[in-house]
Each structure stands twice: as structure tokens, then as C-alpha cells.
Design an enzyme around this catalytic site. Structure first.
Site, PDB file in Angstrom:
ATOM      1  N   ASN A 169       0.818  -1.195  -0.006  1.00 58.50           N
ATOM      2  CA  ASN A 169       0.093   0.019  -0.032  1.00 58.50           C
ATOM      3  C   ASN A 169       0.830   1.349  -0.013  1.00 58.50           C
ATOM      4  O   ASN A 169       0.247   2.381   0.193  1.00 58.50           O
ATOM      5  CB  ASN A 169      -0.687   0.013   1.111  1.00 58.50           C
ATOM      6  N   CYS A 170       2.196   1.006  -0.239  1.00 58.37           N
ATOM      7  CA  CYS A 170       3.002   2.481  -0.244  1.00 58.37           C
ATOM      8  C   CYS A 170       2.750   2.966  -1.535  1.00 58.37           C
ATOM      9  O   CYS A 170       3.219   2.342  -2.599  1.00 58.37           O
ATOM     10  CB  CYS A 170       4.523   2.023   0.189  1.00 58.37           C
ATOM     11  N   ASP A 171       2.786   4.188  -1.674  1.00 60.15           N
ATOM     12  CA  ASP A 171       2.562   4.979  -2.863  1.00 60.15           C
ATOM     13  C   ASP A 171       3.918   5.123  -3.432  1.00 60.15           C
ATOM     14  O   ASP A 171       3.762   4.780  -4.820  1.00 60.15           O
ATOM     15  CB  ASP A 171       2.178   6.686  -2.584  1.00 60.15           C
TER      16      ASP A 171
END
Length: 115
Positions: free
Chosen positions: A9-11
Site C-alpha cells: 500500500n506504499c505510494d
């Protein structure tokens, strides 16, 4: 084999994955949280890059560490901290057959894969 390490979920990880896919580069994704990390992996990365490069001192995880732990962190204690709290590691870590890149900048990836 190219492996991209990070969390799903890290951009920044999402941007790196998108760049690799758009440029037709085959890779395997390794999620720190799901797949875990070993002390040996983190030690190897730390020896190649330096623990200061790997530890993300702007992360929420860093800020949640005890003040003494942050103040006294060194090469040895950072290994244990990163294995215990993988979100301390700057993301993503790209491993291209042993050559490591930390973080994502399109121009850095372009230079890396064009050489």
C-alpha cells in the site's frame, strides 16, 4: 532476477511497480509485511548501502520508536530494528541481481536499466 521489496500500500512502491511494468521489466514483488525479511537479507543490504541509507527517519515507525533507541541506533541495532519493524526501511528496495537501489525516482531507474 529482479526483486522489488516494499509494502503493497506504499505510494512510492506503487509508482516503482508501475514504472517497471510500463517499461516491460519483469520483476518479482516481495512484501515486507507478508513475506517477511531475514536478518541476513537486511545485513547484506546494510553492508552494501549503509544502515543510514536504509532506515527511513521520516517514517511513522521511526517516530514511534523509543527516543533512546533512536538516539543510540547504530549498524548492529539497526539490523534488529529493521527486521522487527520492516516499515523502518526506506521503500522500495530494488535488487537487480545483487545491485541495490533504494527509493524511487524515474530518472534513476531509467539510468539503471539503460546501462
Amino acid at each position: 532476477m529482479i526483486t522489488l521489496y516494499g509494502i503493497n500500500n506504499c505510494d512510492t512502491v506503487k509508482k516503482a511497480r508501475r514504472w517497471l511494468e510500463e517499461n516491460g521489466i519483469d520483476y518479482r514483488f516481495h512484501d515486507f509485511r507478508v513475506d517477511g525479511l531475514t536478518a541476513n537479507q537486511v545485513t547484506d543490504w546494510s553492508q552494501q548501502l549503509g544502515w543510514e541509507t536504509l532506515v527511513n527517519k521520516r517514517s511513522t515507525t521511526w517516530k514511534q520508536l523509543d527516543e533512546t533507541e533512536r538516539a543510540t541506533m547504530d549498524a548492529n541495532s539497526s539490523i534488529n530494528a529493521m527486521v522487527e519493524h520492516p516499515t523502518l526501511i526506506k521503500r522500495p528496495v530494488l535488487d537487480n541481481n545483487g545491485e541495490l537501489l533504494v527509493g524511487f525516482k524515474p530518472e534513476t531507474y531509467q539510468d539503471h536499466f539503460s546501462s
